[in-house]
Design an enzyme around this catalytic site. Sequence first.
Site, PDB file in Angstrom:
ATOM      1  N   SER A  14       0.866  -1.274   0.139  1.00  0.00           N
ATOM      2  CA  SER A  14      -0.057  -0.020   0.154  1.00  0.00           C
ATOM      3  C   SER A  14       0.928   1.211  -0.174  1.00  0.00           C
ATOM      4  O   SER A  14       0.274   2.449  -0.075  1.00  0.00           O
ATOM      5  CB  SER A  14      -1.151   0.134   1.197  1.00  0.00           C
ATOM      6  OG  SER A  14      -0.065  -0.093   2.472  1.00  0.00           O
ATOM      7  N   SER A 139      16.626  -6.877   6.733  1.00  0.00           N
ATOM      8  CA  SER A 139      16.945  -5.652   6.905  1.00  0.00           C
ATOM      9  C   SER A 139      18.646  -5.911   7.323  1.00  0.00           C
ATOM     10  O   SER A 139      18.818  -7.114   7.764  1.00  0.00           O
ATOM     11  CB  SER A 139      16.287  -5.355   8.317  1.00  0.00           C
ATOM     12  OG  SER A 139      16.926  -3.986   8.880  1.00  0.00           O
ATOM     13  N   TYR A 152      12.296  -5.667  17.025  1.00  0.00           N
ATOM     14  CA  TYR A 152      12.191  -5.467  15.384  1.00  0.00           C
ATOM     15  C   TYR A 152      13.647  -6.545  15.050  1.00  0.00           C
ATOM     16  O   TYR A 152      13.522  -6.987  14.046  1.00  0.00           O
ATOM     17  CB  TYR A 152      12.515  -4.006  14.963  1.00  0.00           C
ATOM     18  CG  TYR A 152      12.436  -4.016  13.500  1.00  0.00           C
ATOM     19  CD1 TYR A 152      11.475  -4.247  12.767  1.00  0.00           C
ATOM     20  CD2 TYR A 152      13.908  -3.728  12.793  1.00  0.00           C
ATOM     21  CE1 TYR A 152      11.509  -3.923  11.151  1.00  0.00           C
ATOM     22  CE2 TYR A 152      13.722  -3.435  11.541  1.00  0.00           C
ATOM     23  CZ  TYR A 152      12.734  -3.781  10.853  1.00  0.00           C
ATOM     24  OH  TYR A 152      12.846  -3.702   9.341  1.00  0.00           O
TER      25      TYR A 152
END
Length: 238
Positions: A14, A139, A152
Amino acid sequence: MNIKNKIAVVTGASGGLGASIAATLIKKGATVYGIARNSDALNAIRDKIGDTFIPVKLDISDEEKVSEWISKTFSSSHMPDILINNAGVGSFGKIDETPTSEWLKMVNINLNGLFYITSKIVPFLKENESSTHIVNIGSILGSMGREEGTAYCATKYGVAGFSDALFKELRFFNIKVTCLNPGSIETDFFKTSGIDKHSNMLHPNDIANTLVHVLETPDNMLINELTIRPLQPKKKLS
């Protein structure tokens, strides 16, 4: 892989990197199922890049809904060729100030959602006679820690391990698996940690073009892991 006429599934489509990946794949002639929870944003992207972008409002952390959508959408006569696991969330803060709800949100989307959609797409990729490809967006924080980023980092280390094990499991089914590990990207992703986006960060379109290059490698060539960093990561002084 020749991307023209291929069917791709892109999660987190999105905005940001996901939207750039979808647009770049469509320019190459693919049909893209763009998955996200924000239907208005998805519809706006379709209006911008065309009807070969198919909006799919779906929460990938809901296993039942993921199963329903995949079984309804794909069959032996309509199979995906590419899966881009881009969806991810992150929040940053001290370990003793991190709400359990934030920890669970990251685990449920970054890891559980990754498993739900991949495990249910793989049977179709195995059935596909052509070379197929899964790209997991990891990442640089999947190989190094960062203070106030325990949750995270834990999930992105998980993505790295998941990807490494998955490529070894699927390579003999003619399914490629790549873990793409970007550094800071010019989006609002790290805003919660006090880092504002700036032009010296990686640009989403550049990462999307690099991802397409990985997809377009010869069928018997696998780039299983790739780290991408900004050369000069600090914000330019005016």
